[in-house]
Design a protein around this motif. Structure first.
Motif, short mmCIF file in Angstrom:
data_model
loop_
_atom_site.label_atom_id
_atom_site.label_comp_id
_atom_site.label_asym_id
_atom_site.label_seq_id
_atom_site.Cartn_x
_atom_site.Cartn_y
_atom_site.Cartn_z
N LYS A 82 -0.78 -1.65 -9.08
CA LYS A 82 -1.62 -1.92 -10.27
C LYS A 82 -2.72 -2.89 -9.89
CE LYS A 82 1.19 0.65 -12.55
NZ LYS A 82 2.03 1.01 -11.37
N GLU A 83 -3.94 -2.54 -10.30
CA GLU A 83 -5.10 -3.31 -9.86
C GLU A 83 -5.29 -4.58 -10.69
OE1 GLU A 83 -8.62 -0.98 -9.69
OE2 GLU A 83 -7.63 0.73 -8.77
N LYS B 24 1.20 -8.41 -10.16
CA LYS B 24 0.15 -7.56 -9.58
C LYS B 24 -0.30 -8.08 -8.22
CE LYS B 24 -2.04 -7.38 -13.62
NZ LYS B 24 -3.00 -7.12 -14.71
N TYR B 25 -0.34 -9.40 -8.09
CA TYR B 25 -0.68 -9.97 -6.78
C TYR B 25 0.39 -9.59 -5.75
CZ TYR B 25 -1.55 -13.34 -3.09
OH TYR B 25 -1.79 -13.92 -1.86
N MET C 156 0.20 -6.95 -2.20
CA MET C 156 0.64 -7.28 -0.85
C MET C 156 1.74 -6.34 -0.36
SD MET C 156 -1.29 -9.88 -0.18
CE MET C 156 -0.54 -10.63 1.26
N ASN C 157 2.54 -5.80 -1.31
CA ASN C 157 3.75 -5.11 -0.89
C ASN C 157 3.89 -3.67 -1.40
OD1 ASN C 157 5.16 -7.49 0.39
ND2 ASN C 157 4.79 -8.30 -1.66
N ALA C 158 3.22 -3.29 -2.49
CA ALA C 158 3.41 -1.94 -3.04
C ALA C 158 2.49 -0.94 -2.34
CB ALA C 158 3.13 -1.95 -4.54
#
Length: 202
Positions: A138-139, A125-126, A130-132
């Motif tokens: 997803k939070e 998710k991190y 940054m990239n999605a």
């Protein structure tokens, strides 16, 4: 004399070849749920049968109805560690997987992934943050927090004389309220096996 020496060497080579061949091995495939007790030690059958017996007992006790009626939702459960206190190697991860399967398939509780998987998901998710794209990202901070954690231990006692062995296992499980540390369920299962073999040394 030469012929005798030749035949002697030929016999030695044949005997050496036979010795290197070793005993023959036969492998028979069988169903995964077939009961197989070869040595009397803890095995996959014990893991499966204990899970199938203890988890339904856990889910039939008052704590489940009390929590559901008070909070109007299913409790969130996670399996902690299962300690192997025996003198033999036991794949506790397999036992944990059997416990998780029974809990999830019951439909009576919600279940969250274990710590290592949760950490991997947080890393994902991190990375997404940054990239999605914003539409697919997803939070963080929306995980289900567990309400209860299941712990347990496996103990064993072995009594033996030549050719005969009695193996006793005791499996203790306890379900603990994470917020209050209250033990809401204690379960225990005992297994006793007698192994007898002629001219067998344990």
């Amino acid at each position: 004399m030469k012929y005798k020496l030749f035949y002697l060497m030929l016999c030695m080579v044949m005997l050496f070849s036979l010795g290197c061949g070793g005993p023959s091995v036969n492998v028979t495939r069988t169903e995964a749920d077939t009961v197989t007790d070869l040595s009397g030690d803890w095995n996959d059958t014990d893991s499966r049968m204990v899970s199938e017996e203890m988890i339904p007992d856990c889910l039939s006790r008052p704590w489940l109805g009390d929590f559901t009626s008070e909070n109007m939702k299913k409790p969130v459960v996670i399996v902690g560690y299962i300690r192997n206190k025996t003198d033999e190697h036991i794949a506790t991860e397999t036992f944990v997987n059997d416990l998780e399967r029974e809990l999830v398939n019951s439909g009576k509780v919600s279940f969250v992934a274990e710590k290592e998987i949760r950490e991997a998901l947080r890393d994902e998710k991190y990375d997404q943050s940054m990239n999605a794209s914003a539409e697919t990202m997803k939070e963080m901070g929306r995980e289900l927090g567990a309400d209860f954690m299941l712990f347990g231990s496996i103990n064993s006692i072995t009594d033996q004389i030549e050719g005969k062995k009695a193996k006793f296992y005791q499996i203790d499980l306890e379900l603990i309220d994470i917020e209050t540390n209250e033990k809401v369920w204690l379960g225990q299962k005992k297994i006793k096996k007698i192994v007898e073999r002629d001219k067998y040394r344990f």
